[in-house]
Design a protein around this motif. Sequence first.
Motif: not given
Length: 239
Positions: A86-93, A115-127, A144-146, A168-172
């Motif tokens: 599982k590959l976590f990739i950060n993305v801003f809102p 690779s899409c089914q193994h990618i987790i977009f990790e949403i961050n930031e407080t704006d 899209y399968g992410f 979400p699929n994951y909570i960090k």
Amino acid sequence: MKTKSLLNNLIDQNQFEHYFQPIYNLNDNSSIGGEFLLRTNMGSPDFIFSEAKKTNRLYDLDTKSIHKALTSSHFINRRFMKKELKLFINVFPSTLINKTFPAFLNDIFTKFKESCQHIIFEINETDTFDLNLLFERVKLLKEYGFSIALDDVGKGWPSMQSIIEFEPNYIKLDRYFSKNLEKSVNKQDMIKSVLSYCDNTNVNLVLEGIENEESLNTARDIGVRMAQGYYLGMPEKIN
């Protein structure tokens, strides 16, 4: 002005790299994947992102970072000798709600479809941002399968409403909960409550910031199954 010029070069010429920090399954001490962490020679990630935001280049930096992380994902699979990490990739809102993001998403889906089914977009930031539009873009990612992760839960963002509506699929959980965890019954009880919610809604919980054996053992004892932190694994440069 010099900083702006250096930043533009950094973005336009991809003068940045990623380090990879593993996330572990505490039940069997195996790596389930990990998080891509952007690094540069210009300063801390927070500084780079702040400067990019000031000069309206955050979207460019964020999308280039995503593309570069996806391109290097095969190095990670080779290093851990697994194909389903599982590959976590950060993305801003702000990136997600950008008007050109759907086209970018379609492009990376076309290039990295396997690779899409193994990618987790990790949403961050407080704006502040358009929450309704963000919900729509999260829905698009899922179509899209992410997978989706909400980062820094318990730090201020996201709100309980966002956790419920994003599904979400994951909570960090923020590293605040790991610090001196073995000494804080209140933190332990709060984590147990979040774990109960996650179990009932089929969400995976990842506890961040594990930095010593005591916190690790306590986390495991109260039922945490996934964790990340320096004690478990330092970020390593992707070759």
